[in-house]
Design a protein around this motif. Sequence first.
Motif, PDB file in Angstrom:
ATOM      1  N   UNK A   6       0.851  -1.184   0.000  1.00 43.31           N
ATOM      2  CA  UNK A   6       0.000   0.000   0.000  1.00 43.31           C
ATOM      3  C   UNK A   6       0.892   1.241   0.000  1.00 43.31           C
ATOM      4  N   UNK A   7       0.601   2.222   0.853  1.00 39.63           N
ATOM      5  CA  UNK A   7       1.378   3.460   0.826  1.00 39.63           C
ATOM      6  C   UNK A   7       2.852   3.246   1.154  1.00 39.63           C
ATOM      7  N   UNK A   8       3.196   2.114   1.775  1.00 36.70           N
ATOM      8  CA  UNK A   8       4.601   1.818   2.033  1.00 36.70           C
ATOM      9  C   UNK A   8       5.416   1.659   0.767  1.00 36.70           C
ATOM     10  N   UNK A   9       4.745   1.382  -0.364  1.00 38.51           N
ATOM     11  CA  UNK A   9       5.461   1.261  -1.633  1.00 38.51           C
ATOM     12  C   UNK A   9       6.016   2.598  -2.105  1.00 38.51           C
ATOM     13  N   UNK A  10       5.418   3.704  -1.643  1.00 41.09           N
ATOM     14  CA  UNK A  10       5.854   5.017  -2.122  1.00 41.09           C
ATOM     15  C   UNK A  10       7.193   5.440  -1.520  1.00 41.09           C
ATOM     16  N   UNK A  11       7.408   5.352  -0.194  1.00 39.11           N
ATOM     17  CA  UNK A  11       8.758   5.615   0.299  1.00 39.11           C
ATOM     18  C   UNK A  11       9.771   4.576  -0.187  1.00 39.11           C
ATOM     19  N   UNK A  12       9.326   3.339  -0.444  1.00 45.79           N
ATOM     20  CA  UNK A  12      10.239   2.350  -1.020  1.00 45.79           C
ATOM     21  C   UNK A  12      10.705   2.824  -2.404  1.00 45.79           C
ATOM     22  N   UNK A  13       9.764   3.260  -3.216  1.00 45.51           N
ATOM     23  CA  UNK A  13      10.067   3.807  -4.534  1.00 45.51           C
ATOM     24  C   UNK A  13      11.023   5.001  -4.426  1.00 45.51           C
ATOM     25  N   UNK A  14      10.734   5.925  -3.508  1.00 46.14           N
ATOM     26  CA  UNK A  14      11.587   7.100  -3.346  1.00 46.14           C
ATOM     27  C   UNK A  14      12.981   6.723  -2.848  1.00 46.14           C
ATOM     28  N   UNK A  15      13.070   5.683  -2.039  1.00 47.52           N
ATOM     29  CA  UNK A  15      14.377   5.246  -1.545  1.00 47.52           C
ATOM     30  C   UNK A  15      15.217   4.670  -2.675  1.00 47.52           C
ATOM     31  N   UNK A  16      14.590   3.944  -3.604  1.00 47.51           N
ATOM     32  CA  UNK A  16      15.323   3.454  -4.775  1.00 47.51           C
ATOM     33  C   UNK A  16      15.954   4.631  -5.521  1.00 47.51           C
ATOM     34  N   UNK A  17      15.177   5.686  -5.708  1.00 45.76           N
ATOM     35  CA  UNK A  17      15.700   6.855  -6.415  1.00 45.76           C
ATOM     36  C   UNK A  17      16.859   7.487  -5.662  1.00 45.76           C
ATOM     37  N   UNK A  18      16.753   7.555  -4.325  1.00 44.85           N
ATOM     38  CA  UNK A  18      17.832   8.154  -3.530  1.00 44.85           C
ATOM     39  C   UNK A  18      19.108   7.331  -3.641  1.00 44.85           C
ATOM     40  N   UNK A  19      18.988   6.015  -3.574  1.00 47.92           N
ATOM     41  CA  UNK A  19      20.170   5.164  -3.700  1.00 47.92           C
ATOM     42  C   UNK A  19      20.838   5.353  -5.053  1.00 47.92           C
ATOM     43  N   UNK A  20      20.029   5.395  -6.111  1.00 48.15           N
ATOM     44  CA  UNK A  20      20.580   5.578  -7.458  1.00 48.15           C
ATOM     45  C   UNK A  20      21.259   6.938  -7.589  1.00 48.15           C
ATOM     46  N   UNK A  21      20.637   7.982  -7.057  1.00 48.21           N
ATOM     47  CA  UNK A  21      21.207   9.329  -7.155  1.00 48.21           C
ATOM     48  C   UNK A  21      22.550   9.419  -6.437  1.00 48.21           C
ATOM     49  N   UNK A  22      22.728   8.625  -5.393  1.00 47.52           N
ATOM     50  CA  UNK A  22      23.975   8.666  -4.617  1.00 47.52           C
ATOM     51  C   UNK A  22      25.020   7.686  -5.132  1.00 47.52           C
ATOM     52  N   UNK A  23      24.718   6.995  -6.215  1.00 48.66           N
ATOM     53  CA  UNK A  23      25.663   6.040  -6.774  1.00 48.66           C
ATOM     54  C   UNK A  23      25.821   4.788  -5.937  1.00 48.66           C
ATOM     55  N   UNK A  24      24.818   4.469  -5.115  1.00 43.83           N
ATOM     56  CA  UNK A  24      24.849   3.293  -4.258  1.00 43.83           C
ATOM     57  C   UNK A  24      24.151   2.118  -4.948  1.00 43.83           C
ATOM     58  N   UNK A  25      24.380   0.898  -4.458  1.00 44.68           N
ATOM     59  CA  UNK A  25      23.649  -0.247  -5.025  1.00 44.68           C
ATOM     60  C   UNK A  25      22.145  -0.034  -4.927  1.00 44.68           C
ATOM     61  N   UNK A  26      21.427  -0.515  -5.918  1.00 41.33           N
ATOM     62  CA  UNK A  26      19.966  -0.403  -5.937  1.00 41.33           C
ATOM     63  C   UNK A  26      19.365  -1.799  -5.854  1.00 41.33           C
ATOM     64  N   UNK A  27      18.094  -1.904  -5.479  1.00 40.49           N
ATOM     65  CA  UNK A  27      17.477  -3.230  -5.395  1.00 40.49           C
ATOM     66  C   UNK A  27      17.498  -3.958  -6.732  1.00 40.49           C
ATOM     67  N   UNK A  28      17.551  -5.257  -6.654  1.00 36.85           N
ATOM     68  CA  UNK A  28      17.410  -6.046  -7.864  1.00 36.85           C
ATOM     69  C   UNK A  28      15.955  -6.145  -8.287  1.00 36.85           C
ATOM     70  N   UNK A  29      15.042  -5.788  -7.366  1.00 37.51           N
ATOM     71  CA  UNK A  29      13.624  -5.761  -7.696  1.00 37.51           C
ATOM     72  C   UNK A  29      12.891  -4.916  -6.662  1.00 37.51           C
ATOM     73  N   UNK A  30      11.901  -4.155  -7.121  1.00 36.64           N
ATOM     74  CA  UNK A  30      10.965  -3.460  -6.242  1.00 36.64           C
ATOM     75  C   UNK A  30       9.624  -4.160  -6.357  1.00 36.64           C
ATOM     76  N   UNK A  31       9.139  -4.710  -5.241  1.00 37.08           N
ATOM     77  CA  UNK A  31       7.820  -5.332  -5.187  1.00 37.08           C
ATOM     78  C   UNK A  31       6.827  -4.310  -4.649  1.00 37.08           C
ATOM     79  N   UNK A  32       5.776  -4.063  -5.410  1.00 29.09           N
ATOM     80  CA  UNK A  32       4.729  -3.122  -5.037  1.00 29.09           C
ATOM     81  C   UNK A  32       3.452  -3.922  -4.802  1.00 29.09           C
TER      82      UNK A  32
END
Length: 246
Positions: free
Chosen positions: A96-122
């Motif tokens: 549910x709404x927990x998918x939205x901060x998960x989505x935003x966290x993926x973007x933050x990791x990518x922007x910082x050049x850090x490893x990103x998830x191999x999959x985002x489950x929504x």
Amino acid sequence: MTSGSATATSPWFVRPPARTGHPARIFCFPFSGAGASAFSAWPAAIDGAEVCPVQFPGRESRMAEPHYGTYEELADALAEALVPLLDRPFAFFGHCAGALPAFETVLRLADRGLPVPQCLFVSGQPAPHHASRDRMLAMTEAQLRAELESFLRDRGIEPRPDMVDMGLAVLLRDHAAAGAYRRTEPVTLPCPVVVLHWRDDPDVNPDDLRAWRPYAESVDVRVVDGGHYDFMHAPDALVTSLGSWR
């Protein structure tokens, strides 16, 4: 960037992630008004991936801490806390709404050049640019209280007034964050997305779920049996889907 606070004593994780043993991790994001206990019935690991429920500030074991504020602020703080735990393959699961901060966290990791998830489950959450369609965002405080009481009764818990007051305080702050969240158009994620639609969930429009398709090169929309909150029991169909990313 500092090394973050995700150690064995980190408040972000009620199950301190192991440094050895499991070859992968799946970080789990709870829904509005909830905490990491939403995943208390889940196994310790799914197909070798350690289950790591995320505890947001301002609830349960972190009740004394200030609320996280906005999804963007939550994602900023969590991306920092995750740094020491990105040493092996991982996935995100957000219900549910927990998918939205998960989505935003993926973007933050990518922007910082850090490893990103191999999959985002929504799970049971419309795409970010449709997030404002959540029916609960239009509810009054009295309606939210009734919703919370019904949720507790459905789980065999008699809703005491003090319990409901505490839960409602968390839910109202979370709903303020949800109501303030805005994504006007899709943004491409650097990882595949698996979108789970609960067959008996009357409040989530399948078209809103399919609207995740522009968010990644690979978006797989799956239907699983059960209702909106059945994820809490880790049913077999969900566990099978969560074991498919590695």
